[in-house]
Design a protein around this motif. Sequence first.
Motif, PDB file in Angstrom:
ATOM      1  N   LEU A   1       0.834  -1.198   0.000  1.00  0.00           N
ATOM      2  CA  LEU A   1       0.000   0.000   0.000  1.00  0.00           C
ATOM      3  C   LEU A   1       0.867   1.245   0.000  1.00  0.00           C
ATOM      4  CD1 LEU A   1      -2.894   1.278   0.491  1.00  0.00           C
ATOM      5  CD2 LEU A   1      -2.338   1.166   2.930  1.00  0.00           C
ATOM      6  N   GLU A   2       0.503   2.215  -0.834  1.00  0.00           N
ATOM      7  CA  GLU A   2       1.073   3.554  -0.786  1.00  0.00           C
ATOM      8  C   GLU A   2      -0.066   4.517  -0.516  1.00  0.00           C
ATOM      9  OE1 GLU A   2       4.873   4.408  -3.296  1.00  0.00           O
ATOM     10  OE2 GLU A   2       3.432   3.445  -4.639  1.00  0.00           O
ATOM     11  N   ASP A   3      -0.052   5.101   0.667  1.00  0.00           N
ATOM     12  CA  ASP A   3      -1.162   5.923   1.143  1.00  0.00           C
ATOM     13  C   ASP A   3      -0.706   7.380   1.223  1.00  0.00           C
ATOM     14  OD1 ASP A   3      -3.725   6.263   1.959  1.00  0.00           O
ATOM     15  OD2 ASP A   3      -3.530   5.241   3.882  1.00  0.00           O
TER      16      ASP A   3
ATOM     17  N   VAL B   1      -2.683  -5.243  -5.164  1.00  0.00           N
ATOM     18  CA  VAL B   1      -1.473  -4.839  -5.872  1.00  0.00           C
ATOM     19  C   VAL B   1      -1.426  -5.501  -7.240  1.00  0.00           C
ATOM     20  CG1 VAL B   1       1.040  -4.784  -5.806  1.00  0.00           C
ATOM     21  CG2 VAL B   1      -0.275  -4.564  -3.691  1.00  0.00           C
ATOM     22  N   ALA B   2      -1.736  -6.808  -7.282  1.00  0.00           N
ATOM     23  CA  ALA B   2      -1.735  -7.525  -8.549  1.00  0.00           C
ATOM     24  C   ALA B   2      -2.770  -6.957  -9.499  1.00  0.00           C
ATOM     25  CB  ALA B   2      -1.987  -9.009  -8.290  1.00  0.00           C
ATOM     26  N   ALA B   3      -3.949  -6.607  -8.965  1.00  0.00           N
ATOM     27  CA  ALA B   3      -5.005  -6.047  -9.801  1.00  0.00           C
ATOM     28  C   ALA B   3      -4.602  -4.691 -10.362  1.00  0.00           C
ATOM     29  CB  ALA B   3      -6.291  -5.917  -8.986  1.00  0.00           C
ATOM     30  N   SER B   4      -3.916  -3.890  -9.531  1.00  0.00           N
ATOM     31  CA  SER B   4      -3.471  -2.558  -9.969  1.00  0.00           C
ATOM     32  C   SER B   4      -2.439  -2.683 -11.082  1.00  0.00           C
ATOM     33  CB  SER B   4      -2.880  -1.794  -8.786  1.00  0.00           C
ATOM     34  OG  SER B   4      -2.358  -0.555  -9.210  1.00  0.00           O
TER      35      SER B   4
ATOM     36  N   SER C   1      -1.362 -14.343  -1.187  1.00  0.00           N
ATOM     37  CA  SER C   1      -1.988 -13.951  -2.452  1.00  0.00           C
ATOM     38  C   SER C   1      -3.188 -13.042  -2.218  1.00  0.00           C
ATOM     39  CB  SER C   1      -2.422 -15.198  -3.242  1.00  0.00           C
ATOM     40  OG  SER C   1      -1.309 -15.992  -3.584  1.00  0.00           O
ATOM     41  N   ILE C   2      -3.954 -13.329  -1.168  1.00  0.00           N
ATOM     42  CA  ILE C   2      -5.122 -12.502  -0.851  1.00  0.00           C
ATOM     43  C   ILE C   2      -4.675 -11.109  -0.408  1.00  0.00           C
ATOM     44  CG2 ILE C   2      -6.994 -12.212   0.819  1.00  0.00           C
ATOM     45  CD1 ILE C   2      -7.387 -15.256   0.701  1.00  0.00           C
TER      46      ILE C   2
ATOM     47  N   TRP D   1       4.189  -2.709   3.786  1.00  0.00           N
ATOM     48  CA  TRP D   1       4.766  -3.859   3.091  1.00  0.00           C
ATOM     49  C   TRP D   1       4.280  -5.152   3.723  1.00  0.00           C
ATOM     50  CZ3 TRP D   1       8.694  -3.480  -0.818  1.00  0.00           C
ATOM     51  CH2 TRP D   1       9.063  -2.171  -1.120  1.00  0.00           C
ATOM     52  N   ALA D   2       4.138  -6.162   2.892  1.00  0.00           N
ATOM     53  CA  ALA D   2       3.926  -7.526   3.380  1.00  0.00           C
ATOM     54  C   ALA D   2       5.264  -8.250   3.336  1.00  0.00           C
ATOM     55  CB  ALA D   2       2.907  -8.258   2.519  1.00  0.00           C
ATOM     56  N   ALA D   3       5.579  -9.014   4.378  1.00  0.00           N
ATOM     57  CA  ALA D   3       6.838  -9.758   4.435  1.00  0.00           C
ATOM     58  C   ALA D   3       6.547 -11.186   4.863  1.00  0.00           C
ATOM     59  CB  ALA D   3       7.811  -9.092   5.410  1.00  0.00           C
TER      60      ALA D   3
END
Length: 304
Positions: A165-167, A295-298, A289-290, A272-274
Motif C-alpha cells: 500500500l502507498e497511502d 497490488v496484482a489487480a493494480s 496472495s489474498i 509492506w507484506a513480508a
Amino acid sequence: MLDLRQLRYFVAVAETEHVGRAAEKLHISQSPLSRQIAQLEKDLGLLLFERSQQRIRLTADGRTFLSETQALLRHADRLENLGRRLGRGEEGGLCVGYLGDAMHSGALPRALRDLHEARPGIHVALYNLPPAEQFEGLRQRSLDIALVPEPPPQDDPDLRGALLLEDPLLLAVPEQHPLAARAEVRPEDLDGRPWVAVEDSQDPAWRDAFMASCAASGFRPDIRFEATEPLTATGLVASGLGLALVQRSMVRAAQNVVVRELPWLDETVRLWAAWHRVDLRPVVAAFRSIVLAPVAASVASSPG
C-alpha cells in the motif's frame, strides 16, 4: 534454565511496582510471590528491584531485563499458540503480525474478510508488534506473515517482501476553517498554524524529522497536540484544534473534516507484506496472495 512462571511473576511485579497488587493479579499470596522473585534474583545473580518500606522499584538492570522478558514471553505465547494449533491438527492456522496502519487503512480487515469467505475454517491469531519483532517472528517461524512499514533488507537471506500500500498524505482541516474553502493550499498558508502532529512510536526522533520535512516544504507548523495515531489526529482536527497531515485512507469517513491535496508535498505512508522465503504452507501462500491481490489487480490494469 529460566522458569517462565517466575518470569511472568517478575513482569507482574515490575508493571505494578507493588507486590500486593501483583499477587492479586496473579491470584496467589504475597509471600510465595516474594520468594519467587528473590529466587529469580539469586539464580541470575542480579538485583532486579530496589526495595523500601514504601514501594518497590526496578533497578536500571531490572528495566533492561523487563524489556527482554516481555519480548520472550510474547514469543512463548505465540509458540504455545502454534503448538496447540498443530496439536489440534489445524494446518490452516495463521499467525499474522501487523501495525496500526494495516488495520486503520483497511488492508488487513479486507484480507481477513476475503480469507474468511474463501476458507471459513481457518483460525487466525493477530499480533500487534514493532517491525523488528515481526521480522524476528518470521525468522523464528512464530509468525506466518508480517505487515510492516519497511521491507526486509534486500540482502536478508531468509525474508522476502512486497509493497502492499502507498497511502498519500493529505491536509486535514476543520470544516469551518478558512482553508476549507480554498481550492488550492500553498505552503505559506500553513506557516505558523496550530497543528496536530502524528507521533511515530518507532522513531524517537520523529518530531525533529517531521519539522525538518515541513521546513523543506516551505512552512513551519505550530505543534499544539501530538497524537499517537492518525484517527486520533483526525478527531482532534474535527474538534477545531489544529491542522494535520493524515493518510488518505484515514479521512474518507471523517466527519467535520475537509481534506485538501497538496501537490507540492510528495509524502506517502507505505505498508509492506513480508514472509519467510521457504517452507510456505499452502494456507500461508493463499493468504499472501489474498493480501497482495489489490497490488496484482493494480499492476494488471495499468497501461503498458
